[in-house]
Design a protein around this motif. Structure first.
Motif, PDB file in Angstrom:
ATOM      1  N   GLU A  10       0.760  -1.226   0.106  1.00 20.84           N
ATOM      2  CA  GLU A  10      -0.396  -0.155   0.348  1.00 20.84           C
ATOM      3  C   GLU A  10       1.061   1.304   0.108  1.00 20.84           C
ATOM      4  OE1 GLU A  10      -3.675   0.219   0.201  1.00 20.84           O
ATOM      5  OE2 GLU A  10      -4.295  -1.296   0.433  1.00 20.84           O
ATOM      6  N   GLU A  11       0.562   2.318  -0.761  1.00 18.73           N
ATOM      7  CA  GLU A  11       1.014   3.367  -0.876  1.00 18.73           C
ATOM      8  C   GLU A  11       1.634   3.844   1.197  1.00 18.73           C
ATOM      9  OE1 GLU A  11       2.296   5.114  -2.366  1.00 18.73           O
ATOM     10  OE2 GLU A  11       1.849   5.266  -4.405  1.00 18.73           O
ATOM     11  N   SER A  12       1.068   3.797   1.414  1.00 17.43           N
ATOM     12  CA  SER A  12       1.155   4.293   2.936  1.00 17.43           C
ATOM     13  C   SER A  12       2.731   3.290   3.873  1.00 17.43           C
ATOM     14  CB  SER A  12      -0.347   4.052   3.644  1.00 17.43           C
ATOM     15  OG  SER A  12      -1.093   3.334   3.826  1.00 17.43           O
ATOM     16  N   ASP A  13       3.059   2.127   3.015  1.00 19.89           N
ATOM     17  CA  ASP A  13       3.010   1.377   3.525  1.00 19.89           C
ATOM     18  C   ASP A  13       4.996   1.173   3.031  1.00 19.89           C
ATOM     19  OD1 ASP A  13       1.416  -0.299   5.120  1.00 19.89           O
ATOM     20  OD2 ASP A  13       1.132  -1.479   3.767  1.00 19.89           O
ATOM     21  N   ILE A  14       5.055   2.083   2.576  1.00 18.55           N
ATOM     22  CA  ILE A  14       6.826   2.692   1.218  1.00 18.55           C
ATOM     23  C   ILE A  14       6.668   3.210   3.013  1.00 18.55           C
ATOM     24  CG2 ILE A  14       7.524   4.288  -0.264  1.00 18.55           C
ATOM     25  CD1 ILE A  14       5.262   2.840  -2.417  1.00 18.55           C
ATOM     26  N   PRO A  15       8.663   3.046   2.767  1.00 22.17           N
ATOM     27  CA  PRO A  15       9.580   3.835   3.716  1.00 22.17           C
ATOM     28  C   PRO A  15       9.507   5.249   3.792  1.00 22.17           C
ATOM     29  CG  PRO A  15      10.083   1.925   3.290  1.00 22.17           C
ATOM     30  CD  PRO A  15       8.578   2.106   2.467  1.00 22.17           C
ATOM     31  N   GLU A  16       9.573   6.023   4.221  1.00 24.01           N
ATOM     32  CA  GLU A  16       9.701   6.946   4.237  1.00 24.01           C
ATOM     33  C   GLU A  16      10.628   8.084   3.131  1.00 24.01           C
ATOM     34  OE1 GLU A  16       7.948  11.385   3.759  1.00 24.01           O
ATOM     35  OE2 GLU A  16       7.329  10.216   4.890  1.00 24.01           O
ATOM     36  N   PRO A  17      11.611   7.263   3.776  1.00 27.37           N
ATOM     37  CA  PRO A  17      13.371   8.123   2.143  1.00 27.37           C
ATOM     38  C   PRO A  17      12.846   7.215   0.718  1.00 27.37           C
ATOM     39  CG  PRO A  17      13.485   7.491   4.639  1.00 27.37           C
ATOM     40  CD  PRO A  17      12.571   6.802   4.455  1.00 27.37           C
ATOM     41  N   PHE A  18      11.781   6.815   1.096  1.00 24.49           N
ATOM     42  CA  PHE A  18      11.924   6.269  -0.451  1.00 24.49           C
ATOM     43  C   PHE A  18      10.278   6.368  -1.675  1.00 24.49           C
ATOM     44  CE2 PHE A  18      14.922   3.140   1.898  1.00 24.49           C
ATOM     45  CZ  PHE A  18      15.648   3.387   0.508  1.00 24.49           C
ATOM     46  N   ARG A  19       9.788   6.971  -0.819  1.00 25.67           N
ATOM     47  CA  ARG A  19       8.512   7.313  -1.546  1.00 25.67           C
ATOM     48  C   ARG A  19       8.358   8.096  -2.444  1.00 25.67           C
ATOM     49  NH1 ARG A  19       3.770   8.504   3.869  1.00 25.67           N
ATOM     50  NH2 ARG A  19       4.224   6.646   4.579  1.00 25.67           N
ATOM     51  N   GLY A 346      11.060  -9.194  -2.638  1.00 27.93           N
ATOM     52  CA  GLY A 346      10.519  -7.878  -2.337  1.00 27.93           C
ATOM     53  C   GLY A 346      10.562  -6.970  -3.087  1.00 27.93           C
ATOM     54  N   MET A 347      10.332  -6.135  -1.984  1.00 31.01           N
ATOM     55  CA  MET A 347      10.619  -4.572  -2.762  1.00 31.01           C
ATOM     56  C   MET A 347      11.749  -4.271  -2.981  1.00 31.01           C
ATOM     57  SD  MET A 347       7.399  -3.574  -4.026  1.00 31.01           S
ATOM     58  CE  MET A 347       7.472  -5.729  -4.586  1.00 31.01           C
ATOM     59  N   PRO A 348      11.809  -3.732  -3.855  1.00 36.28           N
ATOM     60  CA  PRO A 348      13.603  -3.410  -3.626  1.00 36.28           C
ATOM     61  C   PRO A 348      13.917  -2.215  -2.685  1.00 36.28           C
ATOM     62  CG  PRO A 348      12.573  -1.604  -5.679  1.00 36.28           C
ATOM     63  CD  PRO A 348      11.652  -2.920  -4.789  1.00 36.28           C
ATOM     64  N   TRP A 349      13.610  -1.353  -1.734  1.00 37.77           N
ATOM     65  CA  TRP A 349      14.680  -1.271  -0.264  1.00 37.77           C
ATOM     66  C   TRP A 349      14.090  -1.581   0.570  1.00 37.77           C
ATOM     67  CZ3 TRP A 349       9.430   0.767  -3.314  1.00 37.77           C
ATOM     68  CH2 TRP A 349       7.997   0.117  -2.216  1.00 37.77           C
ATOM     69  N   GLU A 350      13.563  -2.800   0.198  1.00 29.72           N
ATOM     70  CA  GLU A 350      13.443  -3.737   1.206  1.00 29.72           C
ATOM     71  C   GLU A 350      15.694  -4.537   1.499  1.00 29.72           C
ATOM     72  OE1 GLU A 350      11.226  -6.754   1.194  1.00 29.72           O
ATOM     73  OE2 GLU A 350       9.097  -5.896   0.728  1.00 29.72           O
ATOM     74  N   GLU A 351      15.465  -4.454   3.176  1.00 28.35           N
ATOM     75  CA  GLU A 351      16.549  -4.423   3.226  1.00 28.35           C
ATOM     76  C   GLU A 351      17.504  -6.409   3.193  1.00 28.35           C
ATOM     77  OE1 GLU A 351      20.426  -3.641   4.096  1.00 28.35           O
ATOM     78  OE2 GLU A 351      19.324  -2.731   4.588  1.00 28.35           O
ATOM     79  N   GLY A 352      18.337  -6.373   2.031  1.00 28.37           N
ATOM     80  CA  GLY A 352      18.763  -7.559   2.107  1.00 28.37           C
ATOM     81  C   GLY A 352      18.006  -8.820   0.900  1.00 28.37           C
ATOM     82  N   VAL A 353      16.953  -7.554   0.182  1.00 30.37           N
ATOM     83  CA  VAL A 353      16.386  -8.335  -0.874  1.00 30.37           C
ATOM     84  C   VAL A 353      16.575  -8.637  -2.524  1.00 30.37           C
ATOM     85  CG1 VAL A 353      15.238  -6.279  -2.043  1.00 30.37           C
ATOM     86  CG2 VAL A 353      14.071  -8.316  -2.765  1.00 30.37           C
ATOM     87  N   ARG A 354      16.639  -9.786  -2.927  1.00 30.80           N
ATOM     88  CA  ARG A 354      17.335 -10.027  -3.989  1.00 30.80           C
ATOM     89  C   ARG A 354      16.398 -10.264  -5.176  1.00 30.80           C
ATOM     90  NH1 ARG A 354      22.660 -11.889  -2.949  1.00 30.80           N
ATOM     91  NH2 ARG A 354      22.882 -11.470  -4.811  1.00 30.80           N
ATOM     92  N   ILE A 355      15.237 -10.406  -4.970  1.00 31.13           N
ATOM     93  CA  ILE A 355      14.721 -10.898  -6.337  1.00 31.13           C
ATOM     94  C   ILE A 355      13.509  -9.787  -6.161  1.00 31.13           C
ATOM     95  CG2 ILE A 355      12.841 -12.328  -7.387  1.00 31.13           C
ATOM     96  CD1 ILE A 355      15.723 -13.768  -7.376  1.00 31.13           C
ATOM     97  N   THR A 356      13.408  -8.897  -6.734  1.00 26.52           N
ATOM     98  CA  THR A 356      12.504  -7.688  -7.229  1.00 26.52           C
ATOM     99  C   THR A 356      11.569  -7.404  -8.637  1.00 26.52           C
ATOM    100  OG1 THR A 356      14.507  -6.574  -7.885  1.00 26.52           O
ATOM    101  CG2 THR A 356      13.662  -6.424  -5.815  1.00 26.52           C
ATOM    102  N   PRO A 357      10.716  -7.365  -8.913  1.00 20.19           N
ATOM    103  CA  PRO A 357       9.750  -7.194  -9.172  1.00 20.19           C
ATOM    104  C   PRO A 357      10.583  -6.624 -11.375  1.00 20.19           C
ATOM    105  CG  PRO A 357       8.792  -6.079  -8.232  1.00 20.19           C
ATOM    106  CD  PRO A 357      10.217  -6.464  -7.562  1.00 20.19           C
ATOM    107  N   LEU A 358      10.095  -7.613 -12.011  1.00 19.81           N
ATOM    108  CA  LEU A 358      10.654  -7.491 -13.126  1.00 19.81           C
ATOM    109  C   LEU A 358      10.302  -6.155 -14.278  1.00 19.81           C
ATOM    110  CD1 LEU A 358      10.670 -11.626 -14.419  1.00 19.81           C
ATOM    111  CD2 LEU A 358      12.428  -9.995 -13.243  1.00 19.81           C
ATOM    112  N   PRO A 359      11.023  -5.123 -15.152  1.00 14.48           N
ATOM    113  CA  PRO A 359      10.426  -3.884 -15.332  1.00 14.48           C
ATOM    114  C   PRO A 359      10.612  -4.337 -16.818  1.00 14.48           C
ATOM    115  CG  PRO A 359      12.715  -4.371 -14.751  1.00 14.48           C
ATOM    116  CD  PRO A 359      12.726  -5.140 -14.726  1.00 14.48           C
ATOM    117  N   GLU A 360      10.772  -5.228 -17.825  1.00 15.21           N
ATOM    118  CA  GLU A 360      10.334  -5.357 -19.080  1.00 15.21           C
ATOM    119  C   GLU A 360       9.491  -5.906 -19.255  1.00 15.21           C
ATOM    120  OE1 GLU A 360      13.062  -8.005 -22.320  1.00 15.21           O
ATOM    121  OE2 GLU A 360      13.749  -8.612 -20.456  1.00 15.21           O
ATOM    122  N   PRO A 361       8.258  -5.316 -20.469  1.00 12.73           N
ATOM    123  CA  PRO A 361       7.132  -5.412 -20.842  1.00 12.73           C
ATOM    124  C   PRO A 361       7.366  -7.361 -20.803  1.00 12.73           C
ATOM    125  CG  PRO A 361       7.608  -3.253 -21.189  1.00 12.73           C
ATOM    126  CD  PRO A 361       9.164  -3.820 -20.866  1.00 12.73           C
TER     127      PRO A 361
END
Length: 537
Positions: A10-19, A346-361
């Protein structure tokens, strides 16, 4: 909080530095030393990350970017040609020390916007924030190493030589207008790995950022404008409608492109004199790992997991197929799957995350097709939850046993799908690499000296780097980075790249007292930047 069925927030869950609350309207570009406003068509830029407001998910809107046309492409050509001025412009004739000073000032300005670039990169291509910062820092280090390499090259060229009665000075001279196009997965580092050596050697340049990874160039516009003479660097945004007239003009002498071999071939053929176009290309790869019976299993698994799945497998140097000896394959599979806990999604701002969303359509659909085809031909997804899809996030799928009837055996997946092939005879992986249309790198995992030697000797004539007991990688940047077959053209390291973007040129005269006096007088009185015994050291 995000729902339990998705990792997207949710938008409200995004950490402040990454909004990212205010979309960036990038309606400017750099041409002929001026930042100009683009009043034409704009292209919407959405994040690979979907976010929710009141439970309704949609791709995060990041802003707009110019969709520049053929007319803009022609203007970029005119600008770079004017700065080149048939090789007589201020930049191509400038002494090495002064060109270095311009690049070093640009680097200082670039460092000042590090955090902004890393944040924009995170949102646009979904790269983990830590890796965005690593990419930035590595790019700065690459620039500094390239400057040092040029100083050494300049010092070695600052003397006259006498050979067979000829008195001469041999230096490297620029090739001319250059088109630099980087990829979406390393949009900063791979673009600058060609741009910086091109500029340092005296070439003028047009930068065309990738379709994904454009917005972070916005903080660099002023630095490019202020640190280089007008027309030396031109930064434009668009697609094939922009690129086509640039190449069709015949004005481009060098094409520096990181992407697919299909696209590279098409662009080369747009040039009216393709034989005159110097191409520096980083293309596809299907790097294989060979895990033998004598391999250190802890090491092999650790390197294979990271090598195949770092940044969700979106690296040209990723391990894209694993050949494992049949006597150890069961243990390898068990340990590999256990090690996937070290590759959290997970999401790319999460500490230690390695697998993130794929940008290529279309990537999610493509990877799903590859997995389905492999299963249809006898493979199984051997890791729990492998191949599960969460919007633009694809959970790693480990496929076993893979054979030559499957598409994933041949195609470069460029994503988190790991095909594992059992083998009995080492001739099986050797034959695979020999028959492959790619030839970038491969990895050998073995503690048997004779076994390693028997693989090294045939493989060094198939790929450009053989890694022993380690994953495939680019670096350190002083090492050559290249490929055979359809994987590359030209070599990129801090030293090799300087040579790629230049040509050996000499001024020569018969070794007579009159000629030696004449040339020495020119050098001593600094009448020429080329004929000079000064160096930038």
């Amino acid at each position: 909080m995000s729902t339990s069925s998705t990792l997207f927030p949710e938008e409200s869950d995004i950490p402040e530095p990454f909004r990212f609350d205010t979309p960036l309207e990038l309606n400017e570009y750099l041409l002929d030393g001026r930042i100009r406003r683009w009043d034409g068509e704009m292209q919407r830029v959405d994040s690979v990350i979907e976010t929710a407001v009141d439970g309704v998910y949609a791709p995060k809107h990041l802003g707009f970017c110019p969709a520049m046309d053929a007319k803009a492409g022609a203007a970029a050509v005119a600008s770079t040609l004017a700065a080149w001025d048939n090789g007589m412009g201020a930049w191509p004739t400038m002494c090495v020390a002064d060109r270095i000073a311009h690049v070093e000032e640009f680097t200082r300005r670039m460092i000042a916007v590090r955090d902004e670039i890393a944040r924009l990169m995170l949102w646009e291509i979904g790269k983990p924030y830590k890796e965005c910062r690593v990419e930035f820092d590595r790019t700065v280090e690459y620039i500094r190493d390239t400057v040092d390499a040029l100083r050494e090259l300049d010092q070695n060229s600052s003397r006259f030589v006498v050979e067979s009665g000829i008195y001469a000075q041999i230096r490297r001279a620029p090739l001319g207008p250059t088109l630099c196009m980087g990829p979406y997965n390393y949009p900063l580092n791979e673009t600058f790995a060609t741009l910086i050596p091109a500029l340092l050697m005296g070439n003028t340049a047009i930068i065309k950022p990738p379709r994904r990874g454009r917005l972070f160039f916005a903080p660099l516009l002023e630095a490019f404008r202020d640190c280089f003479p007008a027309g030396v660097v031109n930064l434009v945004f668009g697609d094939r409608h922009l690129v086509r007239p640039i190449l069709e003009s015949g004005a481009i002498n060098v094409l520096a492109f990181i992407g697919s071999s299909k696209a590279a071939k098409a662009m080369r053929m747009l040039h009216p004199s393709p034989n005159r176009l110097r191409c520096i290309l980083g293309l596809g790869a299907k790097n294989a790992a060979v895990v033998t019976e004598s391999a250190d299993m802890d090491l092999a698994v650790s390197e294979a997991v990271s090598g195949s799945l770092a940044f969700s497998g979106q690296r040209c140097t990723a391990l894209k197929i694993l050949f494992v000896h049949e006597n150890v394959v069961d243990e390898f599979l068990r340990r590999f799957n256990e090690s996937l806990v070290d590759m959290p999604a997970g999401m790319p701002w999460e500490e230690g995350v390695r697998i993130t969303p794929l940008p290529e359509p279309g990537k999610i659909e493509y990877l799903t097709e590859l997995v389905g085809d492999a299963v249809a031909h006898g493979a199984k997804v051997v890791n729990p939850g492998g191949g599960a899809v969460d919007r633009t996030l694809f959970h790693p799928a480990v496929l076993y046993p893979v054979n030559r009837d499957m598409r994933v055996y041949h195609e470069e997946q460029f994503g988190p799908v790991v095909p594992i092939v059992p083998f009995r005879d080492v001739e099986t992986p050797i034959r695979y690499i020999v028959e492959s249309s790619y030839g970038q790198q491969m990895s050998i995992f073995s503690d048997d000296a004779a076994e390693v030697a028997s693989l090294v000797d045939p493989m060094v004539n198939q790929v450009c780097r053989v890694n022993v007991n380690s994953l495939c990688q680019r670096g350190p940047d002083t090492f050559p980075f290249s490929g055979r077959k359809d994987s590359a053209e030209g070599t990129l390291s801090v030293g090799d790249a300087l040579r790629c973007f230049s040509i050996r040129t000499l001024v020569a005269a018969k070794d007579t007292p009159r000629n030696k006096s004449l040339l020495s007088d020119i050098a001593r009185t600094r009448k020429s930047n080329f004929l000079s015994t000064d160096s930038s050291v």
